[in-house]
Design an enzyme around this catalytic site. Sequence first.
Site, PDB file in Angstrom:
ATOM      1  N   THR A  12       0.790  -1.229   0.000  1.00  0.00           N
ATOM      2  CA  THR A  12       0.000   0.000   0.000  1.00  0.00           C
ATOM      3  C   THR A  12       0.822   1.279   0.000  1.00  0.00           C
ATOM      4  O   THR A  12       0.250   2.370  -0.096  1.00  0.00           O
ATOM      5  CB  THR A  12      -0.953   0.026   1.215  1.00  0.00           C
ATOM      6  N   ASP A  34      -0.275  -9.265   9.267  1.00  0.00           N
ATOM      7  CA  ASP A  34       0.857  -8.668   9.978  1.00  0.00           C
ATOM      8  C   ASP A  34       1.998  -9.672   9.952  1.00  0.00           C
ATOM      9  O   ASP A  34       1.929 -10.732  10.596  1.00  0.00           O
ATOM     10  CB  ASP A  34       0.453  -8.344  11.415  1.00  0.00           C
ATOM     11  N   TYR A  51      19.468  -3.361  11.164  1.00  0.00           N
ATOM     12  CA  TYR A  51      18.791  -3.159   9.883  1.00  0.00           C
ATOM     13  C   TYR A  51      19.687  -3.648   8.743  1.00  0.00           C
ATOM     14  O   TYR A  51      19.252  -4.457   7.903  1.00  0.00           O
ATOM     15  CB  TYR A  51      18.441  -1.688   9.678  1.00  0.00           C
ATOM     16  N   VAL A  70      14.880   6.004  -0.872  1.00  0.00           N
ATOM     17  CA  VAL A  70      13.737   6.127  -1.770  1.00  0.00           C
ATOM     18  C   VAL A  70      12.673   6.977  -1.081  1.00  0.00           C
ATOM     19  O   VAL A  70      12.411   6.814   0.114  1.00  0.00           O
ATOM     20  CB  VAL A  70      13.152   4.738  -2.118  1.00  0.00           C
TER      21      VAL A  70
END
Length: 257
Positions: A10, A59, A148, A181
């Site tokens: 989304t 989820d 990350y 981005v």
Amino acid sequence: MTTALITGSTAGIGAAFARRLAADGHDLVLVARDLGRLREQATELHDRHGIEAEVLSADLSEDKGIEAVAERSGDRRNPVDLLVNNAGFGNKGRYLEVSVADELRMLKVHCEAVLRLTTAAVEAMRERGRGGVVNVASTAAFVPRGTYGASKAWVVQFTQGAAQDLAGNGVRLMALCPGFVRTEFHERAGMGTDNIPNWMWLDADKVAEAALADLARGRTVSIPDPRYKTLMGAAKLVPRGMLGGLTSRSGRKYGPR
């Protein structure tokens, strides 16, 4: 008509993949947590491009969500021809500034979900002798960036290894490694972006377009911009200890996405 399943569909890169694939005539399975946004997205893409768009609210930080998407990814009766593992997020803060619970949640989404969804999809694809998987990683995989970067490095290594093991089976796998981005990624994590130069920002639609082109070429790693190709090439020449110091002094506590 082929079907693509996109997680995190989304917003950001996931939404860009959905727009491009729908424009190319692919039916879609759209996966995200917000059912309302999923339905709006599915209606818009159906009305604009005449494709079928199925929605699946899940989820991926929970086993139940992973299981639901894995079941759909591996459905032999309604096969998925392209899987885009795009769902992901960042935690604001350096190592030990972020709770272990939040770090584990990130690993669940970035690593465990990617492994399980890829496995479910690829098993069915191999039986048919065709299919593709794009696992969205990051250029943070190639530099020291805490949990990350480590999770994205795992995505790259896993994807390359799986691609090698499946060579000759008609199934293509590719790790997509964009830089910064313009998406909702940093805003959702409460991360400031004022210190990132304008020239480092990429457009999500162009990233998706370049990724699909690289997948068609049979590449197993895609860095979708000449600027980042040059930066990552230079990074290989810098000792990792020095590179870690430079990224720490830059003040950025998170990876590109």
